[in-house]
Design a protein around this motif. Structure first.
Motif, mmCIF file in Angstrom:
data_model
loop_
_atom_site.group_PDB
_atom_site.id
_atom_site.type_symbol
_atom_site.label_atom_id
_atom_site.label_comp_id
_atom_site.label_asym_id
_atom_site.label_seq_id
_atom_site.Cartn_x
_atom_site.Cartn_y
_atom_site.Cartn_z
ATOM 1 N N TYR A 1 0.842 -1.145 0.097
ATOM 2 C CA TYR A 1 0.006 -0.002 -0.032
ATOM 3 C C TYR A 1 0.899 1.085 0.099
ATOM 4 N N LYS A 2 0.472 2.528 -0.592
ATOM 5 C CA LYS A 2 0.957 3.520 -0.258
ATOM 6 C C LYS A 2 0.430 4.355 0.896
ATOM 7 N N ALA A 3 1.455 4.777 1.560
ATOM 8 C CA ALA A 3 1.059 5.447 2.974
ATOM 9 C C ALA A 3 1.203 6.983 2.890
ATOM 10 N N LYS A 4 0.547 7.569 3.862
ATOM 11 C CA LYS A 4 0.517 8.920 4.046
ATOM 12 C C LYS A 4 1.086 9.240 5.558
ATOM 13 N N MET A 5 2.026 10.407 5.434
ATOM 14 C CA MET A 5 2.387 10.827 6.863
ATOM 15 C C MET A 5 1.413 11.540 7.594
ATOM 16 N N ILE A 6 1.310 11.088 8.904
ATOM 17 C CA ILE A 6 0.213 11.896 9.604
ATOM 18 C C ILE A 6 1.019 12.775 10.554
ATOM 19 N N GLY A 7 2.077 12.542 11.238
ATOM 20 C CA GLY A 7 2.906 13.327 12.313
ATOM 21 C C GLY A 7 4.163 12.689 12.621
ATOM 22 N N THR A 8 4.863 13.517 13.213
ATOM 23 C CA THR A 8 6.226 13.071 13.772
ATOM 24 C C THR A 8 6.478 13.684 14.811
ATOM 25 N N ASP A 9 7.620 13.181 15.829
ATOM 26 C CA ASP A 9 8.190 13.503 16.867
ATOM 27 C C ASP A 9 9.397 13.257 16.826
ATOM 28 N N SER A 10 10.246 14.055 16.326
ATOM 29 C CA SER A 10 11.670 13.917 16.022
ATOM 30 C C SER A 10 12.561 13.627 17.306
ATOM 31 N N LYS A 11 11.965 14.410 18.413
ATOM 32 C CA LYS A 11 12.800 14.251 19.730
ATOM 33 C C LYS A 11 12.702 12.902 20.174
ATOM 34 N N MET A 12 11.630 12.065 20.137
ATOM 35 C CA MET A 12 11.662 10.804 20.665
ATOM 36 C C MET A 12 11.638 9.603 19.522
ATOM 37 N N ASP A 13 11.906 10.276 18.210
ATOM 38 C CA ASP A 13 12.129 9.234 17.156
ATOM 39 C C ASP A 13 10.978 8.572 16.674
ATOM 40 N N ILE A 14 9.593 9.103 16.915
ATOM 41 C CA ILE A 14 8.350 8.269 16.581
ATOM 42 C C ILE A 14 7.563 8.837 15.566
ATOM 43 N N ILE B 1 5.155 -3.408 23.970
ATOM 44 C CA ILE B 1 5.636 -2.679 25.017
ATOM 45 C C ILE B 1 7.055 -1.600 24.699
ATOM 46 N N GLY B 2 6.986 -1.980 23.214
ATOM 47 C CA GLY B 2 8.086 -0.668 22.861
ATOM 48 C C GLY B 2 8.271 -0.586 21.420
ATOM 49 N N ILE B 3 8.822 0.307 20.896
ATOM 50 C CA ILE B 3 8.980 0.492 19.366
ATOM 51 C C ILE B 3 10.564 0.386 19.166
ATOM 52 N N ASN B 4 11.068 -0.751 18.613
ATOM 53 C CA ASN B 4 12.763 -0.850 18.477
ATOM 54 C C ASN B 4 13.146 0.667 17.545
ATOM 55 N N THR B 5 14.240 1.011 18.052
ATOM 56 C CA THR B 5 14.593 2.457 17.623
ATOM 57 C C THR B 5 16.063 2.250 17.247
ATOM 58 N N MET B 6 16.969 1.567 17.806
ATOM 59 C CA MET B 6 18.280 1.830 17.720
ATOM 60 C C MET B 6 19.159 0.698 18.209
ATOM 61 N N VAL C 1 18.442 -7.128 17.415
ATOM 62 C CA VAL C 1 18.008 -6.033 16.460
ATOM 63 C C VAL C 1 19.086 -5.667 15.520
ATOM 64 N N ASN C 2 18.824 -5.417 14.320
ATOM 65 C CA ASN C 2 19.589 -5.286 13.399
ATOM 66 C C ASN C 2 19.053 -4.134 12.373
ATOM 67 N N PRO C 3 19.859 -3.491 11.406
ATOM 68 C CA PRO C 3 19.256 -2.427 10.509
ATOM 69 C C PRO C 3 18.118 -2.999 9.887
ATOM 70 N N GLY C 4 17.027 -2.245 9.678
ATOM 71 C CA GLY C 4 15.700 -2.771 9.007
ATOM 72 C C GLY C 4 14.802 -3.153 10.047
ATOM 73 N N ASN C 5 15.369 -3.254 11.524
ATOM 74 C CA ASN C 5 14.298 -3.546 12.701
ATOM 75 C C ASN C 5 13.951 -2.367 13.094
ATOM 76 N N SER C 6 14.378 -1.053 12.728
ATOM 77 C CA SER C 6 13.967 -0.061 13.243
ATOM 78 C C SER C 6 12.196 0.385 13.041
ATOM 79 N N GLY C 7 11.781 0.784 13.863
ATOM 80 C CA GLY C 7 10.301 0.947 13.757
ATOM 81 C C GLY C 7 9.580 -0.457 14.011
ATOM 82 N N GLY C 8 10.056 -1.494 14.310
ATOM 83 C CA GLY C 8 9.586 -2.730 14.602
ATOM 84 C C GLY C 8 8.946 -2.814 16.019
ATOM 85 N N ALA C 9 8.389 -3.982 16.334
ATOM 86 C CA ALA C 9 7.870 -4.138 17.739
ATOM 87 C C ALA C 9 8.624 -4.840 18.610
ATOM 88 N N LEU C 10 8.651 -4.318 20.011
ATOM 89 C CA LEU C 10 8.953 -5.052 21.115
ATOM 90 C C LEU C 10 7.991 -5.470 21.745
#
Length: 463
Positions: free
Chosen positions: A136-149, A234-239, A217-226
């Protein structure tokens, strides 16, 4: 000095964007919320090794909610990069495409997906592939760069599987967790580990508060589920923390309680509603306790209380040690900000403090962040204090408190402490006023700024 002024102002004030409001009337625990929240009634598997725990149900539930995110960025390579750096886009150049990938988690049946800001940053196109290989094509709703979400959305004719939010405050160090994502473009990958630590701050400024785990967790896991062993998010894998860029023992996730609050803010307001306590200080340890002259070696020492903040109105004072917020114990700055980041302006919390030999609990209503300090494009601003007004002989303006924009780190010593006097000829009298004006600007707007540097020189520029 002229080059310095031009360089500072171009970066500070160009390219401003505001998130469009996306109004969906929801509140944290109201039935109208689009997010699924897990029940608190459950039994822990205490004392069980990995061989005695069934991960299959949690893994099966999670992989259907985790998606592959592709970010296509089209950018312009200027013919004259030096001219563009100092004077903005001049026209011309060559367009190039860059493709990045990551993961995301479906959080509602109608297609809302949470991911990392760095996964979708500067995206020209966003494409999401589900576990069933539908794209699917996705559209951006919003971001929080400070918390990387970041929050994105896809449109589907069918109801989608979605993750249930767990309570990240209740997780325990040593608890089993699963990391689910798409490392190296390998879809539906599940790894297991334990929670290694909570409230981990890698920025050394107390802003971030990660869950640390040893699940691979490796490159490509960013944004995935914990997820926990019940399959709750319980978390969004980020780094990851690694000298090689690949997994080397530890990874980090944004806690689900912080993620959930950010997502609900983006859905309802179009931006993140940040409540602040209004204090400045540092976390205690043995050396800090001796320096501050206090007995406690854990907690947050208040060195400054901001004017007009909830902390000031609630009675907090310099020298107080914060040891508890509501029912959460506070061992340091990351604990404090982790809890505050789940709250909004005007939320009231019970602040447990130590004042000398006395233990007190004070009700404090959180303040809107813009009333205390404001961050814009890597520049943190704050209201003038009496000493600033006396030094510069001013009655108006806002002060540059800190610079985190990497492009201007070499000018940090000159920038910090300078005063923004006016925007478009409007005298700046408060932080709230400055934030409203800056938030109303877009990248195509032209506006005039007046700056007073630390050495007393005024800089004006039309942008």
């Amino acid at each position: 000095m002229k080059r310095f002024g031009n360089l500072f102002l171009v970066s500070l004030l160009s390219g401003a964007t505001t998130l469009g409001a996306y109004k969906l009337l929801i509140e944290n625990d109201r039935p109208s919320s689009k997010l699924s929240i897990a029940s608190e009634n459950f039994n822990r598997n205490v004392g069980l090794g990995a061989e005695n725990i069934d991960f299959t149900t949690a893994a099966d539930n999670a992989i259907h909610t985790v998606v592959h995110v592709k970010n296509v960025t089209v950018y312009n390579v200027p013919n004259n990069p030096i001219m563009e750096f100092f004077y903005g886009y001049q026209g011309g150049g060559t367009q190039q495409k860059q493709v990045g990938t990551g993961s995301g988690v479906i959080i509602s049946e109608d297609g809302y997906i949470v991911t990392n800001n760095h996964v979708v940053k500067d995206a020209t196109e966003l494409e999401v592939t589900l576990n069933n290989n539908k794209t699917y094509k996705a559209k951006m709703i919003g971001t929080d760069s400070k918390m990387d979400i970041a929050l994105i959305k896809i449109e589907s004719n069918e109801k989608l599987p979605f993750a249930t939010f767990g309570n990240s405050d209740n997780i325990k160090v040593g608890e089993w967790v699963l990391a689910v994502g798409n490392p190296y473009n390998l879809t539906s990958t599940v790894t297991a580990g334990i929670v290694s630590a909570k409230a981990r701050d890698l920025s050394n400024n107390g802003i971030q508060s990660f869950i640390q785990t040893d699940a691979a967790v490796n490159p490509g896991n960013s944004g995935g589920a914990l997820v926990n062993i019940r399959g709750e998010l319980i978390g969004i894998n980020t780094m990851i923390s690694s000298p090689t860029g690949s997994y080397a023992g530890y990874s980090f996730a944004v806690p689900s309680n912080i993620t959930r609050k950010i997502v609900e803010d983006l859905m309802e307001y179009g931006n993140v509603q940040r409540g602040v306590l209004g204090v400045e200080g540092g976390e205690l340890n043995d050396a800090a306790s001796k320096e501050f002259g206090v007995k406690e070696t854990q907690g947050f020492y208040i060195n400054k209380v901001y004017k007009n903040s909830g902390a000031e109105k609630g009675g907090l004072k310099k020298g107080d040690v914060i040891v508890q917020l509501d029912n959460q114990k506070i061992k340091g700055f990351a604990d404090l900000t982790s809890y505050i980041n789940t709250k909004r302006p005007n939320d009231q919390i019970q602040v447990g403090i130590l004042r000398g030999n006395e233990k007190l609990t004070l009700p404090v209503k959180l303040t809107k962040k813009e009333l205390v300090n404001y961050e814009y494009n890597g520049f943190e601003l704050e209201d003038l204090e009496a000493a600033d007004k006396k030094r510069f002989r001013l009655n108006n303006g806002v002060k540059i408190k800190d610079v985190t924009n990497e492009k201007f780190m070499e000018y940090k010593n000159e920038l910090v402490g300078s005063i923004i006097l006016s925007i478009d000829g409007i005298k700046i009298t408060s932080m709230e006023q400055a934030s409203k004006i800056l938030n109303s600007k877009s990248g195509s707007d032209k506006f005039r700024i007046e700056i007073l540097t630390q050495n007393g020189e005024q800089v004006r520029m039309l942008l």
